[in-house]
Motif scaffolding. Structure first.
Motif, short mmCIF file in Angstrom:
data_model
loop_
_atom_site.label_atom_id
_atom_site.label_comp_id
_atom_site.label_asym_id
_atom_site.label_seq_id
_atom_site.Cartn_x
_atom_site.Cartn_y
_atom_site.Cartn_z
N PHE A 168 0.77 -1.24 0.14
CA PHE A 168 -0.09 0.13 0.02
C PHE A 168 0.84 1.40 -0.26
CE2 PHE A 168 -2.63 3.30 2.32
CZ PHE A 168 -3.47 3.35 1.33
N ALA A 169 1.75 1.52 0.99
CA ALA A 169 2.63 2.64 1.12
C ALA A 169 3.59 2.67 1.89
CB ALA A 169 1.76 3.89 1.36
N ASP A 170 4.51 3.54 2.46
CA ASP A 170 5.48 3.50 3.26
C ASP A 170 5.78 4.95 3.56
OD1 ASP A 170 7.05 2.56 5.37
OD2 ASP A 170 8.82 2.51 3.98
N GLY A 171 6.24 5.56 4.94
CA GLY A 171 6.52 6.71 5.04
C GLY A 171 5.58 7.25 5.97
N ASN A 172 5.52 8.75 6.00
CA ASN A 172 4.73 9.43 6.87
C ASN A 172 3.48 10.14 5.87
OD1 ASN A 172 3.75 11.59 8.35
ND2 ASN A 172 5.70 12.54 8.75
N PRO A 173 2.39 9.94 6.38
CA PRO A 173 1.00 10.33 5.61
C PRO A 173 0.93 11.68 5.69
CG PRO A 173 0.56 9.00 7.69
CD PRO A 173 1.73 8.83 7.38
N ASP A 174 1.62 12.51 6.43
CA ASP A 174 1.53 13.97 6.74
C ASP A 174 2.69 14.48 6.07
OD1 ASP A 174 -0.52 13.79 8.40
OD2 ASP A 174 0.49 13.25 10.22
N ALA A 175 3.26 13.84 5.21
CA ALA A 175 4.43 14.32 4.74
C ALA A 175 4.12 15.54 3.50
CB ALA A 175 5.34 13.43 3.98
N LYS A 176 5.02 16.24 3.20
CA LYS A 176 5.16 17.35 2.02
C LYS A 176 5.35 16.83 0.57
CE LYS A 176 5.99 21.54 4.90
NZ LYS A 176 6.62 22.47 5.28
N VAL A 177 6.09 15.83 0.69
CA VAL A 177 6.41 15.18 -0.43
C VAL A 177 5.85 13.58 -0.48
CG1 VAL A 177 8.48 14.17 -1.84
CG2 VAL A 177 8.89 16.18 -0.20
N MET A 178 5.34 13.45 -1.69
CA MET A 178 4.61 12.12 -2.00
C MET A 178 5.59 11.54 -3.24
SD MET A 178 0.94 10.66 -2.49
CE MET A 178 0.56 8.82 -3.02
N LEU A 179 6.15 10.25 -3.25
CA LEU A 179 6.71 9.76 -4.34
C LEU A 179 6.11 8.26 -4.96
CD1 LEU A 179 9.11 10.01 -2.09
CD2 LEU A 179 10.62 10.18 -4.01
N VAL A 180 5.76 8.31 -6.24
CA VAL A 180 5.02 7.37 -6.87
C VAL A 180 5.84 6.50 -7.78
CG1 VAL A 180 2.95 6.72 -8.11
CG2 VAL A 180 3.03 8.56 -6.56
N VAL A 191 8.71 11.66 4.06
CA VAL A 191 8.06 11.44 2.59
C VAL A 191 7.13 10.23 2.73
CG1 VAL A 191 10.29 11.88 1.59
CG2 VAL A 191 9.64 9.77 1.82
N TYR A 192 6.21 10.33 1.76
CA TYR A 192 5.39 8.99 1.56
C TYR A 192 5.46 8.50 0.24
CZ TYR A 192 0.64 7.01 1.81
OH TYR A 192 -0.26 6.01 2.11
N ILE A 193 5.42 7.02 0.35
CA ILE A 193 5.68 6.59 -0.99
C ILE A 193 4.72 5.42 -1.41
CG2 ILE A 193 7.71 4.93 -2.13
CD1 ILE A 193 9.59 5.72 0.23
#
Length: 271
Positions: free
Chosen positions: A113-125, A162-164
């Motif tokens: 599903f995802a990894d990282g911080n859901p409140d991050a300013k950066v999302m990588l896809v 970040v959120y990945i």
């Protein structure tokens, strides 16, 4: 080399190798008499020679056609309606756990599903999970993930900032490219994921992710490094594409281009 019977461990290792390569069907469920089939004269025009009735009675029914991608994927419209109803990321993840509308799920070990911080300013896809990601249930944990961690660290970021995610949350068999129907049915869930995270900056990792998110056929080498405003649902953000870490592992000389993109991302966050 002498022929010998494989032991249990060797047989299991062989099966694991076939599964990793995407082989999941050994034979059809219906036996096929190849001798009878070879005796049938193919008929493409009714005016040509017909197959005798006696021979028709002896000919078994054609075996079922096995689809390469398994069961047909669900209607993207149904996926959009379902994804739009998710009020939180946890609810969206639960929906995907229960969602059976994508054939990739049938062969995957885990939902990624995802990894990282859901409140991050950066999302990588990225594009899709690989073998390591499928086993762990987290995106970018293999060699390309290790390189991604170093790339983020170079501009003062890490997985806690970040959120990945990926365009599809299940591993395609043999790490093949996801089919257009698989991407289409998973895309509404990704869009809702982006909308709920609401990042300031969205980074498309690699050409497949960039072409999906930006709806373009432009190659990644021409597309990378160019900023654009991207609106998904009710959220508008700055978006940029860069080279995928897996590509950088194969083409180390391209790291200088990725470094330029990373500096640009850092500047956008600081502005």
């Amino acid at each position: 080399m002498t022929n010998r019977q494989l032991n249990r461990e060797e047989l299991l290792a062989t099966l694991d190798w076939y599964a990793a390569a995407g082989v999941d069907i050994a034979v059809g469920e219906t036996p096929v008499d190849r001798f009878a089939q070879s005796a049938v004269v193919p008929v493409t025009n009714p005016a040509r020679r017909a197959v005798p009735a006696a021979l028709q009675a002896q000919t078994p029914a054609a075996p079922p056609v096995l689809q390469a991608n398994g069961p047909a994927d669900a209607d993207p419209g149904e996926a959009r309606t379902l994804a739009a109803s998710a009020p939180t990321l946890d609810a969206l993840r639960a929906m995907l756990e229960d969602f059976d509308g994508c054939g990739l799920k049938l062969r995957a070990t885990n939902l990624v599903f995802a990894d990282g911080n859901p409140d991050a300013k950066v999302m990588l896809v990225g594009e899709a999970p690989g073998r390591d990601e499928d086993l762990e249930g987290r995106p970018f944990v293999g060699r390309s993930g290790q390189l991604l961690d170093r790339m983020l660290a170079a501009i003062g970021l890490d997985r806690g900032s970040v959120y990945i995610a990926n365009t599809v949350p299940w591993r395609p068999p043999g790490n093949r490219t996801p089919s257009p129907s698989e991407v289409a049915v998973c895309l509404p869930f990704l869009y809702r994921q982006i909308e709920l995270v609401a990042p300031k900056v969205l980074v498309a990792l690699g050409g497949a992710s960039a072409s999906t998110l930006f709806e373009t056929d432009t190659g990644i080498t021409r597309l990378r490094g160019q900023w654009r405003d991207l609106t998904i649902g009710s959220h508008t953000m700055r978006a940029i594409a860069t080279l995928h870490p897996a590509y950088l592992l194969r083409q180390p000389a391209a790291k200088r281009l990725a470094w330029q993109d990373l500096l640009s991302i850092r500047a956008a966050l600081d502005s």
